[in-house]
Design an enzyme around this catalytic site. Structure first.
Site, mmCIF file in Angstrom:
data_model
loop_
_atom_site.group_PDB
_atom_site.id
_atom_site.type_symbol
_atom_site.label_atom_id
_atom_site.label_comp_id
_atom_site.label_asym_id
_atom_site.label_seq_id
_atom_site.Cartn_x
_atom_site.Cartn_y
_atom_site.Cartn_z
ATOM 1 N N HIS A 73 48.049 23.407 107.995
ATOM 2 C CA HIS A 73 46.691 22.868 107.949
ATOM 3 C C HIS A 73 46.621 21.673 108.893
ATOM 4 O O HIS A 73 47.634 20.995 109.136
ATOM 5 C CB HIS A 73 46.341 22.407 106.536
ATOM 6 N N GLU A 75 45.555 18.694 108.511
ATOM 7 C CA GLU A 75 46.021 17.442 107.907
ATOM 8 C C GLU A 75 47.541 17.363 107.910
ATOM 9 O O GLU A 75 48.135 16.311 108.210
ATOM 10 C CB GLU A 75 45.540 17.302 106.458
ATOM 11 N N CYS A 103 42.570 20.231 100.759
ATOM 12 C CA CYS A 103 43.004 21.030 99.613
ATOM 13 C C CYS A 103 44.018 20.201 98.814
ATOM 14 O O CYS A 103 44.412 19.107 99.228
ATOM 15 C CB CYS A 103 43.635 22.337 100.096
ATOM 16 N N CYS A 106 47.211 19.288 100.857
ATOM 17 C CA CYS A 106 46.994 18.228 101.841
ATOM 18 C C CYS A 106 46.704 16.891 101.177
ATOM 19 O O CYS A 106 47.177 15.847 101.636
ATOM 20 C CB CYS A 106 45.877 18.629 102.793
#
Length: 169
Positions: A73, A75, A103, A106
């Site tokens: 992801h 992040e 999420c 993260c």
């Protein structure tokens, strides 16, 4: 229920969307990363980490499909790049700008990295981990909660995601 929401707001250092010139600039960079992710066939999420002097330390877009890595992801990628560049697993004086509510994975990484402030654009009622779902920073086991600024360029971030998924259908 209303009382609980007020307590959540206060305890998490949440702030309404703050559209300073800096927030605008850094969210623009995150949006650029999100657009680039979409052109690679990735879910269009972009992130930027900025240090206390306003210098961009890392920026990335999702690379889950490209790298066959469910943890890639935006992040996670910027946290990894920023901690490597800084030579420390902590980002205490850094701020993270991301186009979508993180999420739970993260959000937890943001906590572990001790990010100072989290700015995000679109809300994610389905998979978010900050304002929705598990609300990671609300948990008694959470050791660090960043200051949270939500809804930065929300409509632009949401539109980008909506258009991406409309094309997929």
């Amino acid at each position: 229920m209303i009382w609980h929401s007020i307590l959540d707001f206060v305890s998490l250092n949440r702030h309404p969307a703050v559209m300073t010139d800096d927030a605008q600039t850094f969210m623009e960079l995150a949006l650029t990363e999100a657009v680039q992710a979409a052109t690679r066939g990735e879910v269009p999420v972009g992130a930027v980490i900025v240090n206390e002097t306003g210098e961009v330390v890392a920026q990335a877009g999702n690379r889950v499909e490209e790298s066959n890595d469910p943890t890639a992801h935006a992040e996670m990628l910027v946290i990894q790049a920023a901690t490597t560049a800084g030579g420390s697993p902590r980002l205490e004086n850094c701020d993270l700008y991301v186009t979508l509510e993180p999420c739970s994975m993260c959000a937890t990484a943001i906590s572990f990295a001790r990010v100072r402030r989290l700015y995000f654009g679109a809300f994610d009622p389905k998979a978010g981990g900050v304002e929705h779902g598990p609300r990671i920073y609300n948990q008694p086991t959470c050791h660090h909660a960043p200051e949270i600024y939500s809804g930065i360029e929300e409509s632009r971030c949401s539109d980008l995601l909506r258009k991406f998924f409309a094309k997929k259908r």
